[in-house]
Design a protein around this motif. Structure first.
Motif, PDB file in Angstrom:
ATOM      1  N   GLU A  18       0.843  -1.197   0.000  1.00  0.00           N
ATOM      2  CA  GLU A  18       0.000   0.000   0.000  1.00  0.00           C
ATOM      3  C   GLU A  18       0.878   1.247   0.000  1.00  0.00           C
ATOM      4  OE1 GLU A  18      -3.424   0.356   0.190  1.00  0.00           O
ATOM      5  OE2 GLU A  18      -3.658  -1.749  -0.263  1.00  0.00           O
ATOM      6  N   ALA A  19       1.922   1.222   0.843  1.00  0.00           N
ATOM      7  CA  ALA A  19       2.803   2.396   0.959  1.00  0.00           C
ATOM      8  C   ALA A  19       3.459   2.683  -0.381  1.00  0.00           C
ATOM      9  CB  ALA A  19       3.848   2.161   2.033  1.00  0.00           C
ATOM     10  N   ALA A  20       3.916   1.633  -1.071  1.00  0.00           N
ATOM     11  CA  ALA A  20       4.549   1.836  -2.387  1.00  0.00           C
ATOM     12  C   ALA A  20       3.567   2.489  -3.341  1.00  0.00           C
ATOM     13  CB  ALA A  20       5.026   0.501  -2.942  1.00  0.00           C
ATOM     14  N   LEU A  21       2.336   1.988  -3.326  1.00  0.00           N
ATOM     15  CA  LEU A  21       1.326   2.544  -4.230  1.00  0.00           C
ATOM     16  C   LEU A  21       1.058   4.001  -3.883  1.00  0.00           C
ATOM     17  CD1 LEU A  21      -0.446   1.747  -6.565  1.00  0.00           C
ATOM     18  CD2 LEU A  21      -2.204   1.069  -4.969  1.00  0.00           C
ATOM     19  N   VAL A  22       0.864   4.260  -2.580  1.00  0.00           N
ATOM     20  CA  VAL A  22       0.561   5.630  -2.146  1.00  0.00           C
ATOM     21  C   VAL A  22       1.728   6.551  -2.494  1.00  0.00           C
ATOM     22  CG1 VAL A  22       0.262   7.078  -0.124  1.00  0.00           C
ATOM     23  CG2 VAL A  22      -1.088   4.999  -0.366  1.00  0.00           C
ATOM     24  N   ALA A  23       2.978   6.073  -2.226  1.00  0.00           N
ATOM     25  CA  ALA A  23       4.157   6.903  -2.536  1.00  0.00           C
ATOM     26  C   ALA A  23       4.189   7.213  -4.029  1.00  0.00           C
ATOM     27  CB  ALA A  23       5.427   6.182  -2.106  1.00  0.00           C
ATOM     28  N   GLY A  24       3.936   6.200  -4.833  1.00  0.00           N
ATOM     29  CA  GLY A  24       3.910   6.415  -6.286  1.00  0.00           C
ATOM     30  C   GLY A  24       2.877   7.460  -6.667  1.00  0.00           C
ATOM     31  N   LEU A  25       1.699   7.355  -6.048  1.00  0.00           N
ATOM     32  CA  LEU A  25       0.645   8.309  -6.371  1.00  0.00           C
ATOM     33  C   LEU A  25       1.039   9.711  -5.942  1.00  0.00           C
ATOM     34  CD1 LEU A  25      -2.537   6.232  -5.529  1.00  0.00           C
ATOM     35  CD2 LEU A  25      -1.668   6.872  -7.757  1.00  0.00           C
ATOM     36  N   THR A 192       4.643   7.191 -16.627  1.00  0.00           N
ATOM     37  CA  THR A 192       5.708   6.242 -16.302  1.00  0.00           C
ATOM     38  C   THR A 192       5.728   5.959 -14.802  1.00  0.00           C
ATOM     39  OG1 THR A 192       6.937   7.240 -18.093  1.00  0.00           O
ATOM     40  CG2 THR A 192       8.168   5.793 -16.615  1.00  0.00           C
ATOM     41  N   THR A 193       5.685   7.035 -14.029  1.00  0.00           N
ATOM     42  CA  THR A 193       5.721   6.866 -12.580  1.00  0.00           C
ATOM     43  C   THR A 193       4.513   6.079 -12.091  1.00  0.00           C
ATOM     44  OG1 THR A 193       6.703   9.037 -12.559  1.00  0.00           O
ATOM     45  CG2 THR A 193       6.120   8.094 -10.439  1.00  0.00           C
ATOM     46  N   LEU A 194       3.354   6.431 -12.675  1.00  0.00           N
ATOM     47  CA  LEU A 194       2.128   5.752 -12.258  1.00  0.00           C
ATOM     48  C   LEU A 194       2.229   4.257 -12.528  1.00  0.00           C
ATOM     49  CD1 LEU A 194      -0.611   6.463 -11.091  1.00  0.00           C
ATOM     50  CD2 LEU A 194      -1.500   6.658 -13.382  1.00  0.00           C
ATOM     51  N   VAL A 195       2.626   3.919 -13.764  1.00  0.00           N
ATOM     52  CA  VAL A 195       2.724   2.505 -14.139  1.00  0.00           C
ATOM     53  C   VAL A 195       3.748   1.803 -13.247  1.00  0.00           C
ATOM     54  CG1 VAL A 195       3.492   0.951 -15.961  1.00  0.00           C
ATOM     55  CG2 VAL A 195       1.932   2.805 -16.498  1.00  0.00           C
ATOM     56  N   ALA A 196       4.884   2.485 -13.015  1.00  0.00           N
ATOM     57  CA  ALA A 196       5.931   1.872 -12.197  1.00  0.00           C
ATOM     58  C   ALA A 196       5.415   1.587 -10.795  1.00  0.00           C
ATOM     59  CB  ALA A 196       7.151   2.787 -12.147  1.00  0.00           C
ATOM     60  N   SER A 197       4.716   2.551 -10.201  1.00  0.00           N
ATOM     61  CA  SER A 197       4.261   2.333  -8.829  1.00  0.00           C
ATOM     62  C   SER A 197       3.199   1.246  -8.785  1.00  0.00           C
ATOM     63  CB  SER A 197       3.740   3.639  -8.220  1.00  0.00           C
ATOM     64  OG  SER A 197       2.750   4.170  -9.043  1.00  0.00           O
ATOM     65  N   VAL A 198       2.339   1.204  -9.822  1.00  0.00           N
ATOM     66  CA  VAL A 198       1.330   0.138  -9.856  1.00  0.00           C
ATOM     67  C   VAL A 198       2.018  -1.216  -9.982  1.00  0.00           C
ATOM     68  CG1 VAL A 198      -0.448  -0.890 -11.309  1.00  0.00           C
ATOM     69  CG2 VAL A 198      -0.589   1.509 -10.706  1.00  0.00           C
ATOM     70  N   LEU A 199       3.073  -1.274 -10.821  1.00  0.00           N
ATOM     71  CA  LEU A 199       3.799  -2.540 -10.991  1.00  0.00           C
ATOM     72  C   LEU A 199       4.439  -2.975  -9.683  1.00  0.00           C
ATOM     73  CD1 LEU A 199       5.430  -2.202 -14.516  1.00  0.00           C
ATOM     74  CD2 LEU A 199       3.556  -3.669 -13.803  1.00  0.00           C
ATOM     75  N   ILE A 200       5.063  -2.002  -9.005  1.00  0.00           N
ATOM     76  CA  ILE A 200       5.707  -2.345  -7.724  1.00  0.00           C
ATOM     77  C   ILE A 200       4.675  -2.862  -6.746  1.00  0.00           C
ATOM     78  CG2 ILE A 200       6.845  -1.349  -5.708  1.00  0.00           C
ATOM     79  CD1 ILE A 200       8.287   0.542  -7.690  1.00  0.00           C
ATOM     80  N   ALA A 201       3.538  -2.139  -6.664  1.00  0.00           N
ATOM     81  CA  ALA A 201       2.485  -2.558  -5.745  1.00  0.00           C
ATOM     82  C   ALA A 201       1.976  -3.947  -6.128  1.00  0.00           C
ATOM     83  CB  ALA A 201       1.341  -1.545  -5.752  1.00  0.00           C
ATOM     84  N   ALA A 202       1.802  -4.173  -7.452  1.00  0.00           N
ATOM     85  CA  ALA A 202       1.328  -5.474  -7.912  1.00  0.00           C
ATOM     86  C   ALA A 202       2.335  -6.559  -7.554  1.00  0.00           C
ATOM     87  CB  ALA A 202       1.108  -5.437  -9.412  1.00  0.00           C
ATOM     88  N   ALA A 203       3.631  -6.254  -7.744  1.00  0.00           N
ATOM     89  CA  ALA A 203       4.666  -7.240  -7.419  1.00  0.00           C
ATOM     90  C   ALA A 203       4.609  -7.598  -5.947  1.00  0.00           C
ATOM     91  CB  ALA A 203       6.037  -6.682  -7.783  1.00  0.00           C
ATOM     92  N   ILE A 204       4.468  -6.580  -5.093  1.00  0.00           N
ATOM     93  CA  ILE A 204       4.387  -6.841  -3.656  1.00  0.00           C
ATOM     94  C   ILE A 204       3.133  -7.652  -3.343  1.00  0.00           C
ATOM     95  CG2 ILE A 204       4.089  -5.745  -1.418  1.00  0.00           C
ATOM     96  CD1 ILE A 204       5.897  -3.527  -2.410  1.00  0.00           C
ATOM     97  N   ALA A 205       2.012  -7.292  -4.048  1.00  0.00           N
ATOM     98  CA  ALA A 205       0.767  -8.025  -3.818  1.00  0.00           C
ATOM     99  C   ALA A 205       0.935  -9.491  -4.207  1.00  0.00           C
ATOM    100  CB  ALA A 205      -0.365  -7.397  -4.628  1.00  0.00           C
TER     101      ALA A 205
END
Lengths: 567, 360
Positions: A18-25, A192-205
């Motif tokens: 969640e934190a990764a996603l929020v930070a990305g956002l 780019t940032t949005l996609v990257a943060s979503v990917l990171i969040a997805a990877a963690i998920a």
């Protein structure tokens, strides 16, 4: 040193995702806001600059046109007003050019164009002034020719003015393009940032899901192993803290199950042994029943012989004595066997109760078994009464034998044989009393065992599918055994009844000493009835043996079931 | 004092020189600057490094001046610029020199437009501006020549209009009257209509020619042909008119420098100039350029060739550091980069030479 945050819990992983996603956002938002601000401030400053240049350019154009108009007017009317307007226009145009040149955001090419405009304007101004001077001197044609030259300069100047406007327009366009490009770049960055943060969040998920799914699968496999009866210890491996707790619980459960199954195996072994014992005793009982039957037949034949050889009453009395002796012994044996059966049934019931309680963990079944046990306990009460009755019979037989001995003595020579019989009967009665005492002790032992079995039942707990029916079957077998025992008791009572009737008959023998023949005959018929009862008892004993076999099979089944658990 | 040991190398110090050198007015500026550089290099250069002049002719044109300025600005070797000569070219070039991240100092020997004061922190000049010239000329006309009606012919550029405005302001304040103001330029077909109109409208006690040498010569020729002989005054723009064969005898000129002005420095300069270039006399542009070369040499010796440090040194000259003693007098700068406490002298053409009018 323990880490501040435990990384191996699901909670931490989910929070991190969640934190990764929020930070990305947040970064996306910051970039977006930054882009907007940049674009806005750039647009504002560019607009300001363009507005300033445009305003000064417009002023310049206006003043130049005004000056040229005044110059033409002076040529037309030579008025002072036009002259002053021409001068003032020139001053205003020069001031406007200076202000324009002073603007900071002008390109060098624009400055050159403005300088050229300035030069042309100066030229036009000079030429018009010259023409005006000619006019003032009355040289109209010269003046108009000079003005024509001035107009050429002026038109060139106007051309450059349009060039300047075009340049400003191009600059506005370029500005718009660069702003658009800047916006596009930022937009790309945002995406780019949005996609990257979503990917990171997805990877963690995904990682979190895997760290749940894999341990869960291992736990499920372990549970299925337990379910299929494999209770050996399971290695569950590393897993998140929450699941590790579940794993520990399963590990402990496995240990408990192994211990319980071990107890059940012991219990079933003991039950099987008991069933075997029961079977053996049943056979023994059947054999004993045969003995009773044979003995009663002997009594019968002895009585008949007494009838036939009343005169030789010594031998006949002897025979009667033997037969009575055998009957007493048989009765004692029956009592003993009944006690054994009760004990074994009780042991069996105890085992069943322990097994079913351990395996099924069904309180009602345990209670049911407990009721069975209580019933067994209750059922042992009549046995005590039965033993008392045997004791009483023995006592009375003893008295009867004493009386018979007295009567034999009174019969004199003819009663000598009968007195021997009477002595034998008395000894038989003593032996019966002793046997009854032993049976009484045995019953007490049984009751103690019932109590112990109650405790064992409280201990037994387990879950095992299919054991319920087995234990019910075993319980049914137990009930059948109990019924068989009841029938044996009935038969034993009947034997006792017959023995009582024998007493009566012997009483009547006392009378028959005067009419021995009739008495001896009656005695013979009574002995036959005793034989029939003994046969009946033998049939019941066989039925019980069959039940013992059933019980044995149930025990075997139970044993095979618990053998399925691998501990 | 030799600082050769401190010099990083024998690489020359590059100084730009820009002006209308193909024209007569620009010649003295170039010659004097080259004289000064030759003298300095002969003495071992600055901090042990020779000075190299990069000479660019801007034709006095605004657009060429901007191109020249850009080429100096973009050459990192160029430490400072001497130039330009006229006000219009100097103003246009100053916008380049003051722009961007690596602004560069330019010092003009003769650009006298008042607008130059606001051109930027890297723009300096060693001459007084047109307001000084205008007020001195007005004072001379009204008091020295007792003129009350003056006609003005002005070159229609920044210089001519500036001098005209300054003169008008001072002269009307003194009580005189401007009878006419007529613009001219090289494109002017002729001065005759202007001068005839002045004449038939009652004439004038004096005519001020506020412009460059070329216009001045043409006007004198026309006056000559019209047999019209008013007293003629001019600003330093017509400096050099004394040698032109146009009957310039008696023309008054306001000058930032007069070759005959006293002082040992000036004596040495005149003699060296004469030795190098024969009979020619240096004008105020030449004297100014000569002073600028030595001034830059001193600055670079003190602070090196860094453009910004040179500017800072010059800005403090006369306040933070002692003023520079040159041929034209003591040089110090105010916050606008204008030379301080510099008056003009009024010269008059006598026998094809400019001499001090006050010592007549």
């Amino acid at each position: 040193m323990t880490p501040l945050v435990a990384l191996n819990t699901l909670r931490t992983r989910i929070v991190l995702g969640e934190a990764a996603l929020v930070a990305g956002l947040v970064v996306v938002a910051a970039i977006g806001i930054g882009a907007l601000r940049t674009v806005r401030s750039t647009a504002a400053s560019e607009l300001e600059s363009l507005t300033a240049v445009s305003a000064q350019s417009n002023t310049l154009v206006t003043t130049l046109f005004e000056q040229m108009r005044a110059a033409e007017q002076y040529l037309a009317d030579g008025s002072m007003e036009a002259h002053n307007a021409f001068r003032a226009g020139g001053e205003a145009a020069h001031a406007s050019q200076r202000r324009l040149q002073a603007l900071p955001d002008l390109s060098e090419s624009d400055r050159v164009v403005i300088s050229q405009i300035e030069t042309l304007q100066a030229e036009a101004e000079v030429l018009f002034s010259h023409a005006h001077a000619q006019l003032d001197l009355g040289r109209r044609s010269d003046a108009l020719a000079g003005a024509q030259l001035a107009r050429e300069q002026a038109s060139e100047m106007l051309r450059l003015l349009s060039l300047l406007s075009a340049s400003q327009g191009a600059r506005a366009e370029a500005t718009a393009r660069s702003l658009e490009q800047a916006a596009t770049d930022r937009e790309l960055l945002v995406w780019t940032t949005l996609v990257a943060s979503v990917l990171i969040a997805a990877a963690i998920a995904v990682a979190t899901l895997r760290s749940v799914e894999r341990p869960m699968a291992r736990l499920a496999a372990a549970a299925q192993r337990f379910g299929s009866g494999d209770l050996r210890p399971v290695a569950l491996g590393a897993m998140p803290a929450e699941l590790a707790q579940l794993g520990d619980a399963m590990y402990r459960l496995g240990g408990s199950l192994r211990t319980l199954v071990g107890e059940v195996v012991d219990e079933s072994e003991r039950m099987a042994t008991a069933a075997e014992d029961l079977s053996a005793i049943s056979e023994q009982l059947a054999a004993t029943a045969g003995d009773v039957s044979t003995a009663m037949e002997e009594v019968s034949s002895g009585a008949q012989r007494q009838v036939s050889g009343l005169e030789e009453s010594s031998s006949a009395a002897q025979t009667l004595h033997d037969a009575a002796d055998d009957a007493g012994r048989a009765s004692r044996k029956v009592a003993e066997l009944g006690a054994d059966i009760h004990r074994l049934a009780e042991t069996y019931a105890s085992d069943i109760a322990a097994a079913s309680k351990a395996l099924v963990e069904l309180r009602n079944l345990v209670q049911h078994t407990a009721q069975q046990v209580e019933e067994l306990d209750r059922l042992s009460e009549p046995i005590n009464e039965f033993i008392d009755l045997i004791k009483q019979i023995s006592s009375q037989t003893n008295l009867l034998a004493l009386n018979a001995a007295i009567e034999a003595a009174r019969a004199g020579e003819q009663g000598v044989g009968f007195s021997v019989v009477a002595e034998e009967v008395r000894q038989l009665a003593d032996t019966s009393a002793q046997a009854a005492e032993r049976v009484s002790g045995t019953i007490k032992t049984i009751r103690d065992q019932v109590a112990a079995m109650g405790e064992t039942m409280a201990l037994g707990r387990a879950q095992a599918r299919g054991v319920g029916s087995v234990s019910q079957g075993a319980a049914e077998a137990l009930r059948n055994i109990v019924r068989s025992v009841e029938e044996i008791e009935t038969e034993s009572q009947r034997v006792a009844g017959q023995a009582e009737r024998n007493l009566t008959e012997i009483e009547r023998i006392k009378l028959a000493l005067r009419s021995a023949s009739a008495a001896a005959q009656a005695h013979a018929s009574s002995s036959e009835e005793v034989a029939a009862a003994a046969e009946q008892q033998g049939a019941s004993t066989q039925e019980m043996a069959a039940q013992a076999t059933t019980l044995h099979r149930a025990a075997d089944h139970l044993r095979s079931l618990v053998r399925g658990f691998r501990s | 004092m030799h600082l050769a040991a401190c010099a990083p190398s024998d690489q020359p110090i590059v100084i730009g020189l820009a002006g209308p050198f193909s024209q007569q007015t620009g010649q003295s500026m170039q010659l004097a600057a080259q004289l000064a550089v030759a003298e300095l290099n002969q003495r071992g250069g600055v901090s042990g490094r020779p000075i190299q002049l990069v000479v660019r002719d801007d034709s006095g044109s605004v657009s060429v001046a901007v191109r020249v300025a850009r080429s100096f600005y973009d050459s990192p070797d160029v430490a400072a610029v001497i130039g330009h000569m006229g006000s219009a070219a100097t103003l246009a070039a100053a916008r380049v020199y003051n722009s961007g991240d690596t602004p560069i100092v330019s010092i003009s020997p003769s650009a006298s437009s008042p607008d130059l004061s606001q051109a930027g922190p890297y723009t300096f000049r060693v001459c007084p501006d047109d307001r000084v010239h205008g007020s001195q000329l007005a004072d001379w006309a009204y008091r020295g020549l007792q003129a009350r009606r003056v006609a003005v012919l002005y070159e229609n550029d920044a210089y001519g209009r500036g001098l005209r405005t300054a003169f008008r302001s001072s002269f009307t304040e003194l009580g005189g009257r401007i009878v006419s103001e007529d613009p001219f330029s090289p494109a002017l077909p002729g001065f005759e209509p202007y001068l005839t109109r002045i004449r038939i409208r009652g004439g004038a006690d004096a005519i001020l020619i506020a412009g460059a040498l070329d216009g001045g010569q043409r006007m004198l020729n026309t006056l000559n042909s019209l047999q019209f002989n008013p007293t003629v005054l001019g600003g330093d723009g017509i400096g050099g008119i004394e040698t032109a064969n146009v009957g310039a005898e008696g023309v008054f000129v306001s000058l930032a420098y007069l070759h005959e002005q006293p002082g040992a420095r000036n004596e040495a300069f005149r003699s060296a100039y004469g030795q190098m270039y024969g009979e020619q006399l240096p004008d105020h542009r030449g004297a100014g350029a000569y002073d600028i070369v030595y001034l830059l040499g001193q600055a670079i010796e003190q602070v090196g060739t860094d453009r910004t440090r040179i500017r800072d040194y010059l800005a403090g000259l006369g306040t933070e550091t002692e003023g520079f003693e040159g041929v034209t007098g003591s040089i110090g700068f105010d916050s606008n980069g204008d030379v301080v406490d510099r008056n003009v002298v009024i010269g008059v053409v006598r026998n094809r030479r400019l001499v001090s009018a006050e010592r007549r």
